[in-house]
Design an enzyme around this catalytic site. Structure first.
Site, mmCIF file in Angstrom:
data_model
loop_
_atom_site.group_PDB
_atom_site.id
_atom_site.type_symbol
_atom_site.label_atom_id
_atom_site.label_comp_id
_atom_site.label_asym_id
_atom_site.label_seq_id
_atom_site.Cartn_x
_atom_site.Cartn_y
_atom_site.Cartn_z
ATOM 1 C CG HIS A 177 -7.915 -165.866 48.101
ATOM 2 N ND1 HIS A 177 -9.160 -165.473 48.803
ATOM 3 C CD2 HIS A 177 -7.120 -166.853 48.774
ATOM 4 C CE1 HIS A 177 -8.876 -165.899 50.031
ATOM 5 N NE2 HIS A 177 -8.076 -166.862 49.886
ATOM 6 N NE ARG A 178 -11.072 -168.829 50.128
ATOM 7 C CZ ARG A 178 -12.145 -168.425 50.957
ATOM 8 N NH1 ARG A 178 -13.275 -168.516 50.641
ATOM 9 N NH2 ARG A 178 -11.437 -167.586 52.090
ATOM 10 C CD GLU A 216 -5.425 -170.095 48.628
ATOM 11 O OE1 GLU A 216 -5.405 -170.301 49.764
ATOM 12 O OE2 GLU A 216 -6.642 -169.786 47.896
ATOM 13 C CG ASP A 258 -8.996 -172.798 50.317
ATOM 14 O OD1 ASP A 258 -7.786 -172.300 50.963
ATOM 15 O OD2 ASP A 258 -9.621 -172.146 49.575
ATOM 16 C CG HIS A 268 -12.395 -171.465 52.335
ATOM 17 N ND1 HIS A 268 -13.070 -171.449 53.399
ATOM 18 C CD2 HIS A 268 -11.209 -171.062 52.632
ATOM 19 C CE1 HIS A 268 -12.420 -170.698 54.174
ATOM 20 N NE2 HIS A 268 -11.353 -170.399 53.913
ATOM 21 C CD GLU A 298 -5.543 -172.368 53.176
ATOM 22 O OE1 GLU A 298 -5.695 -171.564 52.356
ATOM 23 O OE2 GLU A 298 -5.572 -172.556 54.290
ATOM 24 C CE LYS A 341 -9.494 -172.783 54.704
ATOM 25 N NZ LYS A 341 -7.994 -171.986 55.228
ATOM 26 C CG ASP A 383 -10.899 -162.468 47.321
ATOM 27 O OD1 ASP A 383 -10.524 -163.270 47.326
ATOM 28 O OD2 ASP A 383 -11.121 -161.878 48.459
HETATM 29 O O1 G3P Z 1 -3.737 -169.073 51.402
HETATM 30 C C1 G3P Z 1 -4.264 -167.744 51.632
HETATM 31 C C2 G3P Z 1 -5.499 -167.790 52.432
HETATM 32 O O2 G3P Z 1 -6.279 -168.445 51.335
HETATM 33 C C3 G3P Z 1 -5.626 -168.384 53.720
HETATM 34 O O3 G3P Z 1 -7.232 -168.211 54.188
HETATM 35 O O4 G3P Z 1 -9.317 -168.899 54.766
HETATM 36 O O5 G3P Z 1 -8.809 -167.929 52.421
HETATM 37 O O6 G3P Z 1 -8.077 -170.050 52.851
HETATM 38 P P1 G3P Z 1 -8.400 -168.757 53.615
HETATM 39 MG MG MG Z 2 -7.147 -170.545 51.189
#
Ligand code: G3P
Ligand code: MG
Length: 252
Positions: free
Chosen positions: A18-19, A45, A47, A60, A120, A122, A242
């Site tokens: 994640h990120r 993943e 943003d 993000h 993603e 965003k 994470d």
């Molecule tokens: O894509 C999954 C997750 O990243 C969505 O929430 O706020 O962490 O971008 P956020």
């Molecule tokens: Mg995200």
């Protein structure tokens, strides 16, 4: 134990960082993407949003304060201004000098690691269409055909609509915070291939329903190995975490 390498839809891996690997390295930085690889994630993943001058970058928040040494709104800063910021030292001294990457540089680094990517979209409010369009242009320009196509996901329906219009060939994922009436129709209307629910909203029935409806199930953000085991047991295709080091051992 879930299999790490069984044939997964969309060329997914069981574990996506994640990120990057948000708990282990500064989020949404090249160091974070390399850390995810080192820790065993098969996908990451990230943003994507736009600078004032319309360049997709990887960050993000709508503001710069939390993850850089800058201040103000991302949409008010040019690429040149953002390029001068440090995006690593807030996390730890070891990462001083990390930059906010452009989406192009991030995708090149991720592809060089042989990983897959979930982009993603965003957008800052009001920039739903242009963020999707510009991000897709970058994906098309830099992403190699030898790797699984990036999944373009978003909470913002307008971004997914635009993605469908300009790049019908790219798989789309519908991000969902909580189970809502009409999720299936929404996802079908947007031509999505995957549903991305927040993990605590899932139960075994919903995972089965997602699969029966023909979608992959990608869930976020799971850092608790017990929860991850349960989700994998329900047949979730991909866990976004994470801390890939905590989840990868469950699938290998
Ligand atoms: O894509 C999954 C997750 O990243 C969505 O929430 O706020 O962490 O971008 P956020
Ligand atoms: Mg995200």
């Amino acid at each position: 134990m879930a299999k790490a390498t069984s044939v997964l839809p969309l060329g997914l891996a069981r574990v996506a960082g994640h990120r990057g690997a948000k708990l282990r390295a500064p989020e949404n930085t090249l160091a974070g993407f390399h850390a995810a690889k080192r820790l065993g994630a098969g996908w990451v993943e990230l943003d994507a949003k736009l600078t004032r001058d319309g360049v997709p970058i990887v960050i993000h928040d709508q503001t710069l304060e939390r993850t850089t040494d800058g201040a103000g709104r991302v949409e008010s800063a040019t690429l040149a201004e953002i390029g001068r910021l440090d995006a690593g030292k807030w996390f730890s001294r070891e990462f001083a000098g990390e930059k906010v990457p452009t989406l192009a540089d991030a995708l090149k680094a991720i592809a060089a690691e042989g990983m897959g990517v979930n982009v993603e979209i965003k957008p800052c409010p009001g920039r739903e269409h242009e963020t999707a369009e510009a991000s897709i242009a970058v994906i098309r320009e830099v992403w190699p055909s030898s790797l699984p196509a990036p999944i373009v996901s978003s909470f913002r329906r307008a971004s997914l609509e635009k993605a469908k219009m300009v790049a019908p060939e790219l798989p789309r994922g519908l991000l969902i915070e909580a189970r809502e009436t009409g999720w299936r129709e929404t996802a079908e209307g947007l031509g999505c291939k995957a549903i991305h629910p927040e993990w605590s909203a899932l139960d075994t029935e919903w995972v089965a329903e997602i699969h029966r409806s023909g979608f992959a199930c990608v869930t976020w953000t799971v850092n608790d190995p017990q929860a991850a085991k349960r989700l994998l047991g329900w047949g979730v295709d991909c866990i976004i975490t994470d801390a890939p080091d905590l989840i990868v051992p469950l699938v290998t």
